[in-house]
Design a protein around this motif. Structure first.
Motif, PDB file in Angstrom:
ATOM      1  N   GLU A  12       0.825  -1.207   0.000  1.00 63.54           N
ATOM      2  CA  GLU A  12       0.000   0.000   0.000  1.00 63.54           C
ATOM      3  C   GLU A  12       0.863   1.263   0.000  1.00 63.54           C
ATOM      4  OE1 GLU A  12      -3.673  -2.056   2.515  1.00 63.54           O
ATOM      5  OE2 GLU A  12      -2.401  -0.534   3.446  1.00 63.54           O
ATOM      6  N   MET A  13       1.867   1.265   0.859  1.00 61.85           N
ATOM      7  CA  MET A  13       2.728   2.451   0.944  1.00 61.85           C
ATOM      8  C   MET A  13       3.671   2.563  -0.249  1.00 61.85           C
ATOM      9  SD  MET A  13       3.583   2.919   5.005  1.00 61.85           S
ATOM     10  CE  MET A  13       3.706   1.193   5.472  1.00 61.85           C
ATOM     11  N   ALA A  14       4.065   1.413  -0.797  1.00 59.73           N
ATOM     12  CA  ALA A  14       4.989   1.427  -1.940  1.00 59.73           C
ATOM     13  C   ALA A  14       4.307   1.903  -3.214  1.00 59.73           C
ATOM     14  CB  ALA A  14       5.572   0.034  -2.150  1.00 59.73           C
ATOM     15  N   ASN A  15       3.031   1.585  -3.368  1.00 57.44           N
ATOM     16  CA  ASN A  15       2.339   1.844  -4.630  1.00 57.44           C
ATOM     17  C   ASN A  15       1.488   3.107  -4.631  1.00 57.44           C
ATOM     18  OD1 ASN A  15       3.401  -0.564  -5.650  1.00 57.44           O
ATOM     19  ND2 ASN A  15       1.690  -1.761  -4.846  1.00 57.44           N
ATOM     20  N   SER A  16       1.495   3.861  -3.541  1.00 64.22           N
ATOM     21  CA  SER A  16       0.648   5.048  -3.443  1.00 64.22           C
ATOM     22  C   SER A  16       1.460   6.336  -3.558  1.00 64.22           C
ATOM     23  CB  SER A  16      -0.106   5.050  -2.106  1.00 64.22           C
ATOM     24  OG  SER A  16      -0.812   6.255  -1.934  1.00 64.22           O
ATOM     25  N   SER A  17       0.912   7.295  -4.303  1.00 69.38           N
ATOM     26  CA  SER A  17       1.535   8.621  -4.391  1.00 69.38           C
ATOM     27  C   SER A  17       1.184   9.478  -3.176  1.00 69.38           C
ATOM     28  CB  SER A  17       1.069   9.327  -5.667  1.00 69.38           C
ATOM     29  OG  SER A  17      -0.344   9.523  -5.641  1.00 69.38           O
ATOM     30  N   LEU A  18       0.303   8.978  -2.315  1.00 63.31           N
ATOM     31  CA  LEU A  18      -0.132   9.725  -1.136  1.00 63.31           C
ATOM     32  C   LEU A  18       0.702   9.417   0.106  1.00 63.31           C
ATOM     33  CD1 LEU A  18      -4.004   9.245  -1.539  1.00 63.31           C
ATOM     34  CD2 LEU A  18      -2.649  11.270  -2.137  1.00 63.31           C
ATOM     35  N   THR A  19       1.552   8.419   0.017  1.00 64.34           N
ATOM     36  CA  THR A  19       2.334   7.985   1.176  1.00 64.34           C
ATOM     37  C   THR A  19       3.209   9.107   1.724  1.00 64.34           C
ATOM     38  OG1 THR A  19       2.379   5.678   0.448  1.00 64.34           O
ATOM     39  CG2 THR A  19       4.108   6.377   1.975  1.00 64.34           C
ATOM     40  N   ILE A  20       3.170   9.270   3.042  1.00 61.28           N
ATOM     41  CA  ILE A  20       4.062  10.172   3.762  1.00 61.28           C
ATOM     42  C   ILE A  20       4.587   9.423   4.974  1.00 61.28           C
ATOM     43  CG2 ILE A  20       4.267  12.315   5.094  1.00 61.28           C
ATOM     44  CD1 ILE A  20       1.989  13.477   3.526  1.00 61.28           C
ATOM     45  N   ILE A  21       5.887   9.499   5.222  1.00 66.85           N
ATOM     46  CA  ILE A  21       6.425   8.974   6.467  1.00 66.85           C
ATOM     47  C   ILE A  21       7.045  10.141   7.237  1.00 66.85           C
ATOM     48  CG2 ILE A  21       6.729   6.584   5.736  1.00 66.85           C
ATOM     49  CD1 ILE A  21       9.681   7.199   5.240  1.00 66.85           C
ATOM     50  N   PRO A  22       6.816  10.190   8.549  1.00 63.05           N
ATOM     51  CA  PRO A  22       7.205  11.371   9.334  1.00 63.05           C
ATOM     52  C   PRO A  22       8.676  11.413   9.734  1.00 63.05           C
ATOM     53  CG  PRO A  22       6.120   9.789  10.747  1.00 63.05           C
ATOM     54  CD  PRO A  22       6.061   9.212   9.353  1.00 63.05           C
ATOM     55  N   ILE A  23       9.545  11.546   8.751  1.00 64.92           N
ATOM     56  CA  ILE A  23      10.966  11.725   9.003  1.00 64.92           C
ATOM     57  C   ILE A  23      11.453  12.905   8.163  1.00 64.92           C
ATOM     58  CG2 ILE A  23      11.349   9.287   9.571  1.00 64.92           C
ATOM     59  CD1 ILE A  23      12.593   8.940   6.789  1.00 64.92           C
ATOM     60  N   PRO A  24      12.417  13.680   8.647  1.00 63.64           N
ATOM     61  CA  PRO A  24      12.909  14.837   7.886  1.00 63.64           C
ATOM     62  C   PRO A  24      13.443  14.466   6.508  1.00 63.64           C
ATOM     63  CG  PRO A  24      13.622  14.996  10.162  1.00 63.64           C
ATOM     64  CD  PRO A  24      13.016  13.627   9.995  1.00 63.64           C
ATOM     65  N   GLU A  25      13.970  13.265   6.369  1.00 65.45           N
ATOM     66  CA  GLU A  25      14.553  12.848   5.097  1.00 65.45           C
ATOM     67  C   GLU A  25      13.505  12.631   4.006  1.00 65.45           C
ATOM     68  OE1 GLU A  25      17.309  11.228   8.370  1.00 65.45           O
ATOM     69  OE2 GLU A  25      15.154  11.375   8.029  1.00 65.45           O
TER      70      GLU A  25
END
Length: 416
Positions: free
Chosen positions: A167-180
């Motif tokens: 889900e996270m790999a294939n979505s353009s909406l994915t956000i992970i909360p890290i500065p990088e």
């Protein structure tokens, strides 16, 4: 830090390589058949009771997952290599499955070959991650690489973790909360795995909130990680609120249903994302790209995105007021030169939030955000993408609604 869209296209996940952290301690270079000699001791002379990882190290030693050295040491500050981590995870699974993959630098008699073949068979090690048919067993594990192995290990234990990765790999909406994520330094392919690692608590950020995907991990740290990993294997992805938030964002652009008590009436944010909304004051046209909620109803902020957007010391006035803060990411095309103050006056606040993100978060997480001044930061003819926020009371009966130009809408309500 307001960005035009033409430059902001590069804000999203960049496959940039960060500098590998310089090792603070020099450790012996293992040869093909050299490893930490199995020692039955569960306490070590270089790990006193006062050591922060003492309990975890003792626990993994008791389980036989990580062994010490003949001289009675554990070497808690030594970096963990690929061969070592393959061995540690293989001991967790204790599987009889084996692959038959040949690497140029791993002989059949290599001390870690059985563990590596087990990892390949179970899928926590993926053959496609290695180039030129080399495993490089003595190479220190990066935190990004460790996240991949751990997430894949969870997927072997429970297929729903595999779905979370997809889900996270294939979505353009994915956000992970890290500065990088916005600032660079994380490989796109590592994003879903880091998401699983963060969402389950297997790995966390440092004091400055960075994840350091290209940094290394010590033997002390890996003891704690292994304990967490064995605990996570007993649970479903739905048991972790943070992972549920990340999955909801990847699917719908928001974490509202996971982190808040609002319920969707019929239509949700996913029905309006990217759709035009013309401002009532004719200053331009906006679209909502994300709607990230942080729970500030109590004395402490909650949610996996809280450190990314909410600064408790600077925004203490929002705490304990029974509220949520909503961080909207917008795309905005001004019809004339206008300020942040100008676009919010007379417009739907869900499409024109009236507050800017805290400056410290803008700088730490490389967020695009206007200054909030009366200066005309938005220029006619340009396209901007930025973050801003507003608050919402969590009282029963409170409604949250918005509509786009084509009649699409979102509608949520706090149940009475």
């Amino acid at each position: 830090m307001l960005h035009k869209k033409s430059s902001n296209n590069n804000l999203m996940i960049k496959a940039l390589a960060a500098n590998v952290m310089t090792a603070a301690i020099v450790i012996p270079i293992a040869t093909e058949n050299v490893q930490a000699t199995p020692v039955t001791k569960t306490t070590f002379k270089d790990v006193p009771n006062s050591h922060w990882a003492y309990k975890s190290i003792k626990q993994v030693a008791e389980k036989g997952l990580v062994t010490g050295y003949e001289d009675g040491t554990y070497k808690p500050s030594a970096q963990v290599t690929r061969a070592e981590f393959a061995t540690f995870l293989a001991r967790v699974f204790e599987s009889n499955e084996r692959a038959t993959v040949s690497f140029n630098d791993i002989s059949d008699t290599h001390w870690a070959n059985e563990a590596i073949q087990e990892g390949l068979a179970l899928g926590f090690i993926k053959l496609e991650d290695f180039s030129k048919n080399k495993f490089e067993p003595n190479k220190p594990m990066t935190r990004g690489e460790m996240s991949r192995w751990l997430a894949n290990g969870l997927a072997h234990a429970n297929a729903d973790y595999g779905k979370a990765i997809e889900e996270m790999a294939n979505s353009s909406l994915t956000i992970i909360p890290i500065p990088e994520f916005y600032g660079g330094g994380v490989n796109k392919k590592d994003v879903p795995y880091i998401g699983v690692a963060l969402g389950t608590g297997l790995l966390s950020g440092y004091e400055d909130f960075t994840f350091k995907p290209n940094g290394n991990t010590t033997r002390a740290e890996v003891a704690t990680i292994l304990i967490r990993f064995m605990d996570a294997m007993k649970k479903a992805p739905s048991d972790f609120t943070g992972l549920k938030e990340l999955r909801e964002v990847a699917s719908t652009g928001t974490n509202i249903l996971t982190i808040s008590n609002l319920k969707k009436s019929e239509y949700g944010y996913e029905d309006v994302l990217g759709k035009s909304h013309t401002y009532l004051n004719n200053t331009g046209v906006a679209t909502i790209e994300h709607a990230i909620f942080v729970d500030v109803t109590g004395s402490k902020s909650k949610g996996i995105f809280k450190d990314m957007f909410f600064d408790e010391s600077n925004n203490i006035a929002f705490l304990n007021k029974g509220m949520y803060t909503i961080y909207y990411e917008y795309t905005f095309k001004p019809s004339r030169d206008v300020s942040f103050v100008g676009i919010k006056n007379g417009s739907d606040m869900n499409f024109a939030s009236n507050l800017v993100v805290d400056k410290s978060k803008v700088e730490q997480f490389h967020l695009s955000s206007p200054t909030g001044s009366s200066k005309n930061e938005f220029l006619k003819g340009e396209t901007y993408r930025y973050w801003a926020f507003n608050g919402l009371l969590a009282k029963p009966g409170v409604k949250l609604r918005g509509r786009t130009d084509d009649g699409s809408m979102f509608s949520y309500e706090v149940p009475k």
